[in-house]
Design a protein around this motif. Structure first.
Motif, PDB file in Angstrom:
ATOM      1  N   VAL A   2       0.855  -1.197   0.000  1.00  0.00           N
ATOM      2  CA  VAL A   2       0.000   0.000   0.000  1.00  0.00           C
ATOM      3  C   VAL A   2       0.888   1.242   0.000  1.00  0.00           C
ATOM      4  O   VAL A   2       1.688   1.441   0.915  1.00  0.00           O
ATOM      5  N   LEU A   3       0.764   2.041  -1.043  1.00  0.00           N
ATOM      6  CA  LEU A   3       1.514   3.294  -1.173  1.00  0.00           C
ATOM      7  C   LEU A   3       3.010   3.102  -0.936  1.00  0.00           C
ATOM      8  O   LEU A   3       3.670   3.921  -0.281  1.00  0.00           O
ATOM      9  N   LEU A   4       3.535   1.997  -1.453  1.00  0.00           N
ATOM     10  CA  LEU A   4       4.969   1.702  -1.367  1.00  0.00           C
ATOM     11  C   LEU A   4       5.497   1.687   0.062  1.00  0.00           C
ATOM     12  O   LEU A   4       6.651   1.989   0.322  1.00  0.00           O
ATOM     13  N   GLY A   5       4.635   1.324   1.008  1.00  0.00           N
ATOM     14  CA  GLY A   5       5.056   1.198   2.390  1.00  0.00           C
ATOM     15  C   GLY A   5       5.022   2.477   3.199  1.00  0.00           C
ATOM     16  O   GLY A   5       5.442   2.501   4.354  1.00  0.00           O
ATOM     17  N   LYS A   6       4.499   3.568   2.627  1.00  0.00           N
ATOM     18  CA  LYS A   6       4.371   4.807   3.405  1.00  0.00           C
ATOM     19  C   LYS A   6       3.435   4.560   4.586  1.00  0.00           C
ATOM     20  O   LYS A   6       2.478   3.794   4.465  1.00  0.00           O
ATOM     21  N   PRO A   7       3.676   5.211   5.708  1.00  0.00           N
ATOM     22  CA  PRO A   7       2.738   5.081   6.832  1.00  0.00           C
ATOM     23  C   PRO A   7       1.359   5.609   6.432  1.00  0.00           C
ATOM     24  O   PRO A   7       1.244   6.697   5.864  1.00  0.00           O
ATOM     25  N   THR A   8       0.352   4.808   6.699  1.00  0.00           N
ATOM     26  CA  THR A   8      -1.020   5.169   6.358  1.00  0.00           C
ATOM     27  C   THR A   8      -1.928   4.953   7.564  1.00  0.00           C
ATOM     28  O   THR A   8      -1.576   4.246   8.504  1.00  0.00           O
ATOM     29  N   ILE A   9      -3.098   5.550   7.483  1.00  0.00           N
ATOM     30  CA  ILE A   9      -4.120   5.293   8.494  1.00  0.00           C
ATOM     31  C   ILE A   9      -4.677   3.899   8.217  1.00  0.00           C
ATOM     32  O   ILE A   9      -5.049   3.577   7.082  1.00  0.00           O
ATOM     33  N   LYS A  10      -4.674   3.081   9.243  1.00  0.00           N
ATOM     34  CA  LYS A  10      -5.076   1.681   9.128  1.00  0.00           C
ATOM     35  C   LYS A  10      -6.423   1.537   8.427  1.00  0.00           C
ATOM     36  O   LYS A  10      -7.371   2.252   8.726  1.00  0.00           O
ATOM     37  N   GLY A  11      -6.472   0.618   7.467  1.00  0.00           N
ATOM     38  CA  GLY A  11      -7.706   0.340   6.751  1.00  0.00           C
ATOM     39  C   GLY A  11      -8.010   1.317   5.634  1.00  0.00           C
ATOM     40  O   GLY A  11      -9.078   1.264   5.035  1.00  0.00           O
ATOM     41  N   THR A  12      -7.055   2.229   5.358  1.00  0.00           N
ATOM     42  CA  THR A  12      -7.257   3.221   4.297  1.00  0.00           C
ATOM     43  C   THR A  12      -5.995   3.298   3.440  1.00  0.00           C
ATOM     44  O   THR A  12      -4.981   2.671   3.737  1.00  0.00           O
ATOM     45  N   LEU A  28      -2.712  18.258   4.107  1.00  0.00           N
ATOM     46  CA  LEU A  28      -4.025  18.886   4.238  1.00  0.00           C
ATOM     47  C   LEU A  28      -4.036  19.915   5.363  1.00  0.00           C
ATOM     48  O   LEU A  28      -4.511  21.038   5.179  1.00  0.00           O
ATOM     49  N   PHE A  29      -3.496  19.534   6.521  1.00  0.00           N
ATOM     50  CA  PHE A  29      -3.437  20.488   7.631  1.00  0.00           C
ATOM     51  C   PHE A  29      -2.578  21.694   7.269  1.00  0.00           C
ATOM     52  O   PHE A  29      -2.938  22.829   7.564  1.00  0.00           O
ATOM     53  N   SER A  30      -1.455  21.461   6.610  1.00  0.00           N
ATOM     54  CA  SER A  30      -0.578  22.590   6.269  1.00  0.00           C
ATOM     55  C   SER A  30      -1.202  23.492   5.205  1.00  0.00           C
ATOM     56  O   SER A  30      -0.848  24.666   5.105  1.00  0.00           O
ATOM     57  N   ALA A  31      -2.141  22.950   4.439  1.00  0.00           N
ATOM     58  CA  ALA A  31      -2.850  23.751   3.442  1.00  0.00           C
ATOM     59  C   ALA A  31      -4.027  24.505   4.046  1.00  0.00           C
ATOM     60  O   ALA A  31      -4.752  25.212   3.348  1.00  0.00           O
ATOM     61  N   GLY A  32      -4.233  24.322   5.357  1.00  0.00           N
ATOM     62  CA  GLY A  32      -5.292  25.064   6.028  1.00  0.00           C
ATOM     63  C   GLY A  32      -6.582  24.299   6.269  1.00  0.00           C
ATOM     64  O   GLY A  32      -7.547  24.856   6.776  1.00  0.00           O
ATOM     65  N   TRP A  33      -6.604  23.016   5.907  1.00  0.00           N
ATOM     66  CA  TRP A  33      -7.800  22.221   6.159  1.00  0.00           C
ATOM     67  C   TRP A  33      -7.997  22.073   7.660  1.00  0.00           C
ATOM     68  O   TRP A  33      -7.038  21.986   8.419  1.00  0.00           O
ATOM     69  N   THR A  34      -9.240  22.015   8.071  1.00  0.00           N
ATOM     70  CA  THR A  34      -9.557  21.777   9.469  1.00  0.00           C
ATOM     71  C   THR A  34      -9.805  20.283   9.675  1.00  0.00           C
ATOM     72  O   THR A  34     -10.015  19.528   8.711  1.00  0.00           O
ATOM     73  N   GLU A  35      -9.813  19.885  10.935  1.00  0.00           N
ATOM     74  CA  GLU A  35     -10.124  18.490  11.245  1.00  0.00           C
ATOM     75  C   GLU A  35     -11.505  18.138  10.692  1.00  0.00           C
ATOM     76  O   GLU A  35     -11.696  17.075  10.095  1.00  0.00           O
ATOM     77  N   LYS A  36     -12.445  19.038  10.855  1.00  0.00           N
ATOM     78  CA  LYS A  36     -13.808  18.792  10.369  1.00  0.00           C
ATOM     79  C   LYS A  36     -13.818  18.566   8.855  1.00  0.00           C
ATOM     80  O   LYS A  36     -14.490  17.658   8.363  1.00  0.00           O
ATOM     81  N   GLN A  37     -13.071  19.380   8.107  1.00  0.00           N
ATOM     82  CA  GLN A  37     -13.023  19.223   6.653  1.00  0.00           C
ATOM     83  C   GLN A  37     -12.432  17.874   6.254  1.00  0.00           C
ATOM     84  O   GLN A  37     -12.918  17.222   5.325  1.00  0.00           O
ATOM     85  N   ILE A  38     -11.384  17.474   6.954  1.00  0.00           N
ATOM     86  CA  ILE A  38     -10.764  16.176   6.640  1.00  0.00           C
ATOM     87  C   ILE A  38     -11.737  15.041   6.937  1.00  0.00           C
ATOM     88  O   ILE A  38     -11.926  14.146   6.113  1.00  0.00           O
ATOM     89  N   LEU A  39     -12.375  15.099   8.104  1.00  0.00           N
ATOM     90  CA  LEU A  39     -13.308  14.036   8.476  1.00  0.00           C
ATOM     91  C   LEU A  39     -14.496  13.967   7.525  1.00  0.00           C
ATOM     92  O   LEU A  39     -14.983  12.867   7.206  1.00  0.00           O
ATOM     93  N   GLU A  40     -14.968  15.103   7.054  1.00  0.00           N
ATOM     94  CA  GLU A  40     -16.093  15.110   6.110  1.00  0.00           C
ATOM     95  C   GLU A  40     -15.664  14.616   4.733  1.00  0.00           C
ATOM     96  O   GLU A  40     -16.425  13.941   4.042  1.00  0.00           O
ATOM     97  N   PRO A  87     -14.443   9.967   4.940  1.00  0.00           N
ATOM     98  CA  PRO A  87     -15.286   9.366   5.984  1.00  0.00           C
ATOM     99  C   PRO A  87     -14.694   8.121   6.644  1.00  0.00           C
ATOM    100  O   PRO A  87     -15.148   7.730   7.717  1.00  0.00           O
ATOM    101  N   THR A  88     -13.680   7.518   6.046  1.00  0.00           N
ATOM    102  CA  THR A  88     -13.052   6.353   6.682  1.00  0.00           C
ATOM    103  C   THR A  88     -12.050   6.755   7.757  1.00  0.00           C
ATOM    104  O   THR A  88     -11.560   5.908   8.500  1.00  0.00           O
ATOM    105  N   VAL A  89     -11.754   8.037   7.853  1.00  0.00           N
ATOM    106  CA  VAL A  89     -10.823   8.554   8.856  1.00  0.00           C
ATOM    107  C   VAL A  89     -11.623   8.983  10.079  1.00  0.00           C
ATOM    108  O   VAL A  89     -12.702   9.567   9.960  1.00  0.00           O
ATOM    109  N   THR A  90     -11.090   8.691  11.258  1.00  0.00           N
ATOM    110  CA  THR A  90     -11.743   9.102  12.504  1.00  0.00           C
ATOM    111  C   THR A  90     -10.916  10.194  13.173  1.00  0.00           C
ATOM    112  O   THR A  90      -9.729  10.374  12.870  1.00  0.00           O
ATOM    113  N   ALA A  91     -11.546  10.893  14.083  1.00  0.00           N
ATOM    114  CA  ALA A  91     -10.834  11.917  14.848  1.00  0.00           C
ATOM    115  C   ALA A  91      -9.684  11.274  15.619  1.00  0.00           C
ATOM    116  O   ALA A  91      -8.593  11.847  15.725  1.00  0.00           O
ATOM    117  N   GLU A  92      -9.898  10.084  16.124  1.00  0.00           N
ATOM    118  CA  GLU A  92      -8.852   9.391  16.870  1.00  0.00           C
ATOM    119  C   GLU A  92      -7.671   9.038  15.968  1.00  0.00           C
ATOM    120  O   GLU A  92      -6.509   9.172  16.359  1.00  0.00           O
TER     121      GLU A  92
END
Length: 75
Positions: free
Chosen positions: A13-23, A33-45, A48-53
């Motif tokens: 998966v992605l040549l072994g880069k660290p990923t969020i489990k199951g994605t 995304l965060f450095s581009a100014g995205w908020t946690e809410k925007q990322i989660l929306e 949808p497979t990503v959780t706040a945790e």
């Protein structure tokens, strides 16, 4: 928090880069995304497979990596 419950590395998966489990969402993408100014809410929306945790786990992972750069090989 145990970041290993949320962050994984698989050479198939992605040549072994660290990923969020199951994605195919990499730690790198989350940081971009965060450095581009995205908020946690925007990322989660938008990813949808990503959780706040799992987003918090990204930062715990990074903190551990900064403390010990060889931890990436523990994935």
């Amino acid at each position: 928090m145990n970041w290993q419950d949320h962050i994984v590395s698989d050479n198939q998966v992605l040549l072994g880069k660290p990923t969020i489990k199951g994605t195919r969402i990499s730690v790198e993408l989350v940081l971009e995304l965060f450095s581009a100014g995205w908020t946690e809410k925007q990322i989660l929306e938008s990813y949808p497979t990503v959780t706040a945790e799992s987003l918090r786990a990204v930062f715990v992972y990074l903190k551990e990596f900064i403390k010990d750069p060889f931890c990436k090989f523990i994935l």
